[in-house]
Enzyme design. Structure first.
Site, mmCIF file in Angstrom:
data_model
loop_
_atom_site.group_PDB
_atom_site.id
_atom_site.type_symbol
_atom_site.label_atom_id
_atom_site.label_comp_id
_atom_site.label_asym_id
_atom_site.label_seq_id
_atom_site.Cartn_x
_atom_site.Cartn_y
_atom_site.Cartn_z
ATOM 1 N NE ARG A 277 -107.170 65.508 39.040
ATOM 2 C CZ ARG A 277 -107.915 66.514 38.592
ATOM 3 N NH1 ARG A 277 -107.377 67.464 37.862
ATOM 4 N NH2 ARG A 277 -109.207 66.550 38.872
ATOM 5 C CG ASP A 278 -106.126 65.899 47.318
ATOM 6 O OD1 ASP A 278 -105.236 66.770 47.485
ATOM 7 O OD2 ASP A 278 -107.165 65.862 47.989
#
Length: 259
Positions: free
Chosen positions: A115-116
């Protein structure tokens, strides 16, 4: 030997050299609930991982100040190269893509969404080995077709659905695509997004990028997640074809996925 890498007040980072080994230590002083949650997430994720491109967890403490110690990898974040005006050639970008997909595919198979994914979370060393770091906002134990409830990611690399607290493996693929575009052009993806509404947006890349690579990157960064590649293995097979100068690539068909 201990070397300070960062001291921003509440967050400190150190390089520790001990018995010919190097370690990265992160300390959060006076942590709030969000800080503790992010560290706990990273600890849970790292505890059960064993992949050459993901630094291993060494130790941690959640008493008073929060500390986490993991393997240190020599090299520079891709963002450091970009900050000096460096752009990467096609061959290097394909290699970075394949190594990133290998690590991300491993995480996804373990039920973890990063997610990053972004240039500052990808470490590149002089041997051209690649390391994926910072699982602080990872989503653990996801199941295909389900949604997450918290917003996570970094602009402009996060997929559109992440702004609504939703994510899937294709969200990490979007972020990797945005990263690869920046490596090739020196410009972030928002420079290439066209369309007035989110439903009309399309990434239009420079003609200097060859057609097959451009098509792959555009499919990785589709606004509609159903039009993206849905798995790292599916995408990796296309980058492998590019590496072998194979003209035949297989772009995804629209999939019906609940987001």
């Amino acid at each position: 030997m201990t070397k300070t890498l960062l001291n921003s007040g509440s967050i400190e980072a150190y390089l520790i050299e001990e018995d010919n080994q190097k370690y990265f230590k992160k300390v959060v002083r006076n942590p709030n609930a969000r800080d503790i949650h992010q560290i706990e997430t990273e600890i849970i994720a790292l505890q059960n991982l064993d992949h050459p491109s993901i630094p291993k967890l060494i130790s941690y403490s959640l008493n008073g100040k929060v500390e986490i110690v993991r393997e240190y990898k020599d090299g520079k974040a891709l963002s450091e190269f970009l900050s000096t005006g460096t752009v990467f050639g096609r061959e290097e970008v394909v290699d970075i893509a394949l190594k990133s997909l290998d690590a991300l595919g491993y995480l996804h198979n373990k039920g973890i969404l990063h997610r990053d994914v972004k240039p500052s979370n990808l470490i590149y060393d002089q041997n051209k080995d690649l390391f994926l770091v910072d699982l602080g906002i990872a989503k653990l134990r996801y199941f295909s077709g389900t949604t997450t409830t918290t917003v996570g990611g970094s602009f402009p690399y996060m997929a559109p659905e992440q702004y609504n607290g939703k994510s899937s493996p294709s969200s990490d693929i979007y972020s990797l695509g945005a990263t690869l575009i920046e490596l090739l052009t020196g410009k972030t993806i928002d420079n290439y997004i066209r369309g007035n509404s989110i439903f009309e947006q399309r990434v239009e890349l420079p003609a200097a990028i060859d057609l097959n690579l451009r098509n792959i990157l555009q499919c990785m960064t589709e606004t509609d997640c159903r039009r993206r590649f849905q798995s790292c293995s599916e995408l990796a097979s296309n980058f492998q074809a590019l590496k072998q100068n194979d003209a035949l690539i297989h772009l995804p068909k629209v999939k019906s996925t609940v987001q």
